[in-house]
Design an enzyme around this catalytic site. Sequence first.
Site, PDB file in Angstrom:
ATOM      1  N   ASP A  32      66.767  71.448  87.172  1.00 36.21           N
ATOM      2  CA  ASP A  32      66.981  70.170  86.496  1.00 36.21           C
ATOM      3  C   ASP A  32      68.259  69.544  87.057  1.00 36.21           C
ATOM      4  O   ASP A  32      69.208  70.266  87.406  1.00 36.21           O
ATOM      5  CB  ASP A  32      67.118  70.373  84.978  1.00 36.21           C
ATOM      6  CG  ASP A  32      66.837  69.094  84.197  1.00 36.21           C
ATOM      7  OD1 ASP A  32      65.836  69.052  83.458  1.00 36.21           O
ATOM      8  OD2 ASP A  32      67.613  68.123  84.326  1.00 36.21           O
ATOM      9  N   ARG A  37      72.460  70.052  80.611  1.00 38.26           N
ATOM     10  CA  ARG A  37      71.237  70.692  80.120  1.00 38.26           C
ATOM     11  C   ARG A  37      71.116  72.116  80.672  1.00 38.26           C
ATOM     12  O   ARG A  37      70.836  73.067  79.936  1.00 38.26           O
ATOM     13  CB  ARG A  37      70.024  69.856  80.540  1.00 38.26           C
ATOM     14  CG  ARG A  37      68.663  70.473  80.236  1.00 38.26           C
ATOM     15  CD  ARG A  37      68.395  70.583  78.758  1.00 38.26           C
ATOM     16  NE  ARG A  37      67.010  70.966  78.490  1.00 38.26           N
ATOM     17  CZ  ARG A  37      66.595  71.460  77.335  1.00 38.26           C
ATOM     18  NH1 ARG A  37      67.448  71.637  76.327  1.00 38.26           N
ATOM     19  NH2 ARG A  37      65.329  71.773  77.157  1.00 38.26           N
ATOM     20  N   THR A  90      57.356  60.474  82.252  1.00 40.07           N
ATOM     21  CA  THR A  90      56.771  59.270  82.855  1.00 40.07           C
ATOM     22  C   THR A  90      56.772  58.170  81.797  1.00 40.07           C
ATOM     23  O   THR A  90      55.764  57.941  81.124  1.00 40.07           O
ATOM     24  CB  THR A  90      55.336  59.549  83.350  1.00 40.07           C
ATOM     25  OG1 THR A  90      54.628  60.316  82.364  1.00 40.07           O
ATOM     26  CG2 THR A  90      55.347  60.316  84.654  1.00 40.07           C
ATOM     27  N   CYS A 265      54.257  59.994  74.181  1.00 38.80           N
ATOM     28  CA  CYS A 265      52.846  60.136  74.573  1.00 38.80           C
ATOM     29  C   CYS A 265      51.981  58.999  74.044  1.00 38.80           C
ATOM     30  O   CYS A 265      51.553  58.136  74.796  1.00 38.80           O
ATOM     31  CB  CYS A 265      52.313  61.479  74.082  1.00 38.80           C
ATOM     32  SG  CYS A 265      53.086  62.898  74.882  1.00 38.80           S
TER      33      CYS A 265
END
Length: 425
Positions: A32, A37, A90, A265
């Site tokens: 990442d 993180r 995305t 989503c």
Amino acid sequence: MMDIKIAIIGLGYVGLPLARLFATKYPVVGFDINEDRVAELNQGIDSTLEVDNDTLKSVLVSNPLETGLFCTTDISAIKSCNYYIVTVPTPVDKNNKPNLTPLIKSSETVGRVLKKNDVVIYESTVYPGATEEVCIPILEKTSGLTFNTDFFAGYSPERINPGDKEHTVEKILKVTSGSTPEIGKKVNDLYASVITAGTHLAPSIKVAEAAKVIENSQRDINIAFVNELAKIFNLLDIDTQAVLEAAGTKWNFLPFKPGLVGGHCIGVDPYYLAQKAQEVGYHPEIILAGRRMNDSMGHFVASEVVKLLIQKDIKVKQASLLVLGITFKENCPDVRNTKVVDVIQNLKDFGAHVTVFDPWANPEEVFKEYGIKTVNKMPNATFDGIVLAVAHQEFLTIDFCDYLHEKNVVYDVKGVLKCDVDGKL
């Protein structure tokens, strides 16, 4: 399958649970670009709360060649891998157009280390054709290798449900696919080795991409329908929840509920399918109508709250309102694409003073993303109105009377409060 070494590109809500699962059986390098993180993960802490600390610590290793999870920001650590699984977000931009930047950048990263016979698997939700039309050319250009000769690809759409501790990644059946029949079987076997719920091998990458994007489009349209019902029944002075409960006694009635449709989503994926449809000359009517309906609900909720304030002779301008919850769903810290911000902004536009309390959300993250100040503890104050926007478990035991003026309004967006309230969807 003993020679498998996996790189997971992106360690967020999707990547980390998948990396943790594969790490129980294979050497896994979690990559990442977010240094903070990676640092927290190496301490055994997951701020998304998708993997509990003990479970995470149980798979962490200090040697990337060992079976287990090695987290890093160093691209050289993934060079020895032969399976690359891309799990980056995305999103859509402010105009609801698909933003493939994270996917493009991660493809460039993988391309720099790609070797002969490697397999690149994408999990990020995209429109049908994106893997082969957008990602593969980048992999070829960056690596200098030839697709389906030197390297191969697969697509296995993520089915992570943030905050759900029952339907975890290994318990959700996984759709798989490959760029050739042989690679499809390899990809399927890889996932089948850890997914206890089983797998479904799709005949092509495009079929797998399409299957994913319609899953959430279908839910979006169904929720849009009940949101429209809520608006109609509100005008007819009928309790929407009571109607849905009565209709739900029929065996084949689908149990969707009205509300704010956010998240990464359901509120995003339909736009990916819609854009692809428009590119080939078809204007999707039902999909976009559902999106318009669901995107309008923040303004609708705020307007209903204002109507109730007026009916109670409470001055709207400078009214003190408490909004409970800002995450996109209950019992989860995820604030991506939350539509509660639409409610808050609309209430502010009406001139109200809005306080936002959410024990799950990170105030710094919320302010950075939306410019909205939130608090993690229930304010020691009283308000003209309370809007329950998210059904966090902590909110269900609050005695609202302790936080309301004598003249007040309570609006239950989620329809979860047991006591009588002025308004609810």
